[in-house]
Design a protein around this motif. Structure first.
Motif, short mmCIF file in Angstrom:
data_model
loop_
_atom_site.label_atom_id
_atom_site.label_comp_id
_atom_site.label_asym_id
_atom_site.label_seq_id
_atom_site.Cartn_x
_atom_site.Cartn_y
_atom_site.Cartn_z
N ASN A 271 0.83 -1.21 0.00
CA ASN A 271 0.00 0.00 0.00
C ASN A 271 0.86 1.25 0.00
O ASN A 271 0.58 2.21 -0.74
CB ASN A 271 -0.94 0.01 1.21
CG ASN A 271 -2.17 -0.84 0.99
OD1 ASN A 271 -2.64 -1.00 -0.12
ND2 ASN A 271 -2.68 -1.40 2.07
N ALA A 272 1.89 1.27 0.82
CA ALA A 272 2.78 2.44 0.92
C ALA A 272 3.49 2.71 -0.40
O ALA A 272 3.77 3.86 -0.74
CB ALA A 272 3.79 2.25 2.04
N ALA A 273 3.78 1.64 -1.14
CA ALA A 273 4.47 1.78 -2.43
C ALA A 273 3.50 1.94 -3.59
O ALA A 273 3.91 1.93 -4.76
CB ALA A 273 5.36 0.57 -2.66
N ASN A 274 2.21 2.06 -3.29
CA ASN A 274 1.17 2.15 -4.32
C ASN A 274 1.23 0.98 -5.29
O ASN A 274 1.02 1.15 -6.49
CB ASN A 274 1.25 3.48 -5.07
CG ASN A 274 0.86 4.64 -4.21
OD1 ASN A 274 -0.07 4.54 -3.41
ND2 ASN A 274 1.59 5.74 -4.33
N GLU A 275 1.53 -0.22 -4.76
CA GLU A 275 1.61 -1.43 -5.59
C GLU A 275 0.66 -2.51 -5.09
O GLU A 275 0.87 -3.68 -5.35
CB GLU A 275 3.05 -1.95 -5.60
CG GLU A 275 4.01 -0.99 -6.29
CD GLU A 275 5.40 -1.55 -6.44
OE1 GLU A 275 5.57 -2.78 -6.36
OE2 GLU A 275 6.32 -0.76 -6.67
N PHE A 276 -0.38 -2.09 -4.38
CA PHE A 276 -1.32 -3.06 -3.83
C PHE A 276 -2.04 -3.80 -4.95
O PHE A 276 -2.48 -3.21 -5.92
CB PHE A 276 -2.35 -2.38 -2.93
CG PHE A 276 -3.34 -3.34 -2.36
CD1 PHE A 276 -3.01 -4.12 -1.27
CD2 PHE A 276 -4.60 -3.48 -2.93
CE1 PHE A 276 -3.92 -5.02 -0.74
CE2 PHE A 276 -5.52 -4.39 -2.41
CZ PHE A 276 -5.18 -5.16 -1.31
N ARG A 277 -2.12 -5.10 -4.79
CA ARG A 277 -2.89 -5.97 -5.69
C ARG A 277 -3.60 -6.99 -4.80
O ARG A 277 -2.97 -7.60 -3.93
CB ARG A 277 -1.98 -6.68 -6.68
CG ARG A 277 -2.71 -7.62 -7.61
CD ARG A 277 -1.78 -8.29 -8.62
NE ARG A 277 -0.65 -8.97 -8.05
CZ ARG A 277 -0.66 -10.23 -7.57
NH1 ARG A 277 -1.77 -10.93 -7.58
NH2 ARG A 277 0.42 -10.78 -7.08
N GLU A 278 -4.88 -7.15 -4.98
CA GLU A 278 -5.67 -8.06 -4.15
C GLU A 278 -5.04 -9.45 -4.12
O GLU A 278 -4.75 -10.02 -5.17
CB GLU A 278 -7.10 -8.16 -4.70
CG GLU A 278 -8.06 -8.88 -3.78
CD GLU A 278 -8.33 -8.12 -2.49
OE1 GLU A 278 -8.43 -8.75 -1.45
OE2 GLU A 278 -8.43 -6.87 -2.55
N GLY A 279 -4.79 -9.96 -2.93
CA GLY A 279 -4.23 -11.30 -2.77
C GLY A 279 -2.72 -11.37 -2.79
O GLY A 279 -2.16 -12.41 -2.44
N ALA A 280 -2.04 -10.31 -3.19
CA ALA A 280 -0.58 -10.36 -3.31
C ALA A 280 0.10 -10.58 -1.96
O ALA A 280 1.04 -11.36 -1.85
CB ALA A 280 -0.05 -9.07 -3.95
#
Length: 83
Positions: free
Chosen positions: A36-45
């Motif tokens: 989230n902090a890196a703006n790379e959130f992907r569901e389930g990752a």
């Protein structure tokens, strides 16, 4: 009685040397926060990374019944999975 394949660590060594109960959910939570902090959130990752790290730690525990993972080892394993 757990099978050898499902052997999970009971404890983890914190940076200050204390042993605390191992909680795989903490790995997923930390990975999710980092993504989230890196703006790379992907569901389930986060769960996928945590599962892979836990699998690696379980393998080490099966190979060495006296093995106690450290926070640093878990952090290194997470970084390896994220690369």
């Amino acid at each position: 009685m757990p099978t050898k394949q499902s052997t999970a660590p009971l404890s983890i060594r914190k940076r200050d040397g204390m042993l605390v109960p191992f909680d795989a959910q903490k790995i997923a939570t930390a990975v999710e926060k980092a993504l989230n902090a890196a703006n790379e959130f992907r569901e389930g990752a986060a769960g996928e990374v945590a599962s892979a790290v836990e699998k690696d730690i379980r393998a080490r525990c099966r190979a060495d019944t006296g093995f106690i993972p450290s926070v640093e080892l878990v952090q290194d394993a997470v970084e390896k999975e994220l690369m």
